[in-house]
Design a protein around this motif. Sequence first.
Motif, mmCIF file in Angstrom:
data_model
loop_
_atom_site.group_PDB
_atom_site.id
_atom_site.type_symbol
_atom_site.label_atom_id
_atom_site.label_comp_id
_atom_site.label_asym_id
_atom_site.label_seq_id
_atom_site.Cartn_x
_atom_site.Cartn_y
_atom_site.Cartn_z
ATOM 1 N N ASN A 19 0.820 -1.217 0.000
ATOM 2 C CA ASN A 19 0.000 0.000 0.000
ATOM 3 C C ASN A 19 0.850 1.262 0.000
ATOM 4 N N GLU A 20 1.954 1.226 -0.745
ATOM 5 C CA GLU A 20 2.844 2.376 -0.861
ATOM 6 C C GLU A 20 3.369 2.488 -2.287
ATOM 7 N N PHE A 21 3.834 3.694 -2.615
ATOM 8 C CA PHE A 21 4.518 3.900 -3.885
ATOM 9 C C PHE A 21 5.972 3.470 -3.728
ATOM 10 N N LYS A 22 6.499 2.803 -4.750
ATOM 11 C CA LYS A 22 7.883 2.351 -4.742
ATOM 12 C C LYS A 22 8.584 2.935 -5.968
ATOM 13 N N LYS A 23 9.801 3.420 -5.771
ATOM 14 C CA LYS A 23 10.582 3.978 -6.869
ATOM 15 C C LYS A 23 10.811 2.897 -7.921
ATOM 16 N N ALA A 24 10.451 3.217 -9.175
ATOM 17 C CA ALA A 24 10.555 2.237 -10.250
ATOM 18 C C ALA A 24 11.564 2.645 -11.318
ATOM 19 N N HIS A 25 11.744 3.960 -11.521
ATOM 20 C CA HIS A 25 12.601 4.391 -12.623
ATOM 21 C C HIS A 25 12.960 5.864 -12.446
ATOM 22 N N THR A 26 14.068 6.272 -13.045
ATOM 23 C CA THR A 26 14.412 7.692 -13.111
ATOM 24 C C THR A 26 14.638 8.072 -14.563
ATOM 25 N N LEU A 27 14.225 9.282 -14.896
ATOM 26 C CA LEU A 27 14.404 9.823 -16.244
ATOM 27 C C LEU A 27 15.402 10.968 -16.146
ATOM 28 N N GLN A 28 16.570 10.770 -16.728
ATOM 29 C CA GLN A 28 17.642 11.759 -16.637
ATOM 30 C C GLN A 28 17.840 12.448 -17.973
ATOM 31 N N GLY A 29 18.606 13.538 -17.960
ATOM 32 C CA GLY A 29 18.949 14.215 -19.197
ATOM 33 C C GLY A 29 18.449 15.638 -19.298
ATOM 34 N N HIS A 30 17.736 16.119 -18.288
ATOM 35 C CA HIS A 30 17.270 17.504 -18.313
ATOM 36 C C HIS A 30 18.439 18.442 -18.020
ATOM 37 N N ASP A 31 18.392 19.636 -18.611
ATOM 38 C CA ASP A 31 19.456 20.617 -18.423
ATOM 39 C C ASP A 31 19.262 21.468 -17.181
ATOM 40 N N ASN A 32 18.060 21.419 -16.598
ATOM 41 C CA ASN A 32 17.773 22.260 -15.450
ATOM 42 C C ASN A 32 16.705 21.583 -14.597
ATOM 43 N N TRP A 33 16.277 22.262 -13.543
ATOM 44 C CA TRP A 33 15.248 21.732 -12.666
ATOM 45 C C TRP A 33 13.996 21.360 -13.455
ATOM 46 N N VAL A 34 13.310 20.332 -13.020
ATOM 47 C CA VAL A 34 12.058 19.922 -13.658
ATOM 48 C C VAL A 34 10.933 20.625 -12.905
ATOM 49 N N ARG A 35 10.423 21.698 -13.495
ATOM 50 C CA ARG A 35 9.461 22.570 -12.818
ATOM 51 C C ARG A 35 8.004 22.214 -13.067
ATOM 52 N N ASP A 36 7.717 21.400 -14.088
ATOM 53 C CA ASP A 36 6.314 21.104 -14.376
ATOM 54 C C ASP A 36 6.187 19.738 -15.029
ATOM 55 N N LEU A 37 5.170 19.008 -14.625
ATOM 56 C CA LEU A 37 4.801 17.724 -15.223
ATOM 57 C C LEU A 37 3.314 17.786 -15.517
#
Length: 188
Positions: free
Chosen positions: A169-187
């Motif tokens: 009953n929890e979220f578990k880290k599954a993957h990371t998406l790398q390659g952005h040049d700066n902070w990820v400010r919006d999804l």
Amino acid sequence: KGVIDRKEQDESSKGVTETLPGHKGRVNCLSFIERGSEDKLEDVALISGSADYTAKVWKKDNTGKWINSATMEGHTGAVETIACMRAHSIETETDIITTGSSDGTIRVWERRIVDDVSDEVTCKQVINNGNKYPMSLALSYLPNSRVPILASGHTDKVITIYVYQSTTNEFKKAHTLQGHDNWVRDLA
């Protein structure tokens, strides 16, 4: 300071129709929870996050007045981002709310409607990101399933994907998406 102004959605709106006071600091983020179809929305709620380290649930009471029906406390920094959705796979009348804070944590909350004036909101999980500041959150379902998925954009230029595990009953880290040049400010 700490006030949300709400405009009506129809064309006859003349500006701010109601002010929702309650936060003790600046309101940093706002999200909606909507139930029903576009023709007939029911149980619409607003979730606001603030520099006062809290998030609040706002909904209309039986007279049509917007009220604060629950307050989420526990962060030790400003609430900077919120994502929420109707949670089909957890319980039929439960919503998932996630709050990201400058304290480096993401909190996962369950919201249940109690009555016209109050909701029950329970923190189900705290995801500690260390010195990574969650700047954006998004919730959805894995394709062709009822399994919730959480995406978090951080100050370390990475998007982290978490998948809900029904066994814990929890979220578990599954993957990371790398390659952005700066902070990820919006999804989205």
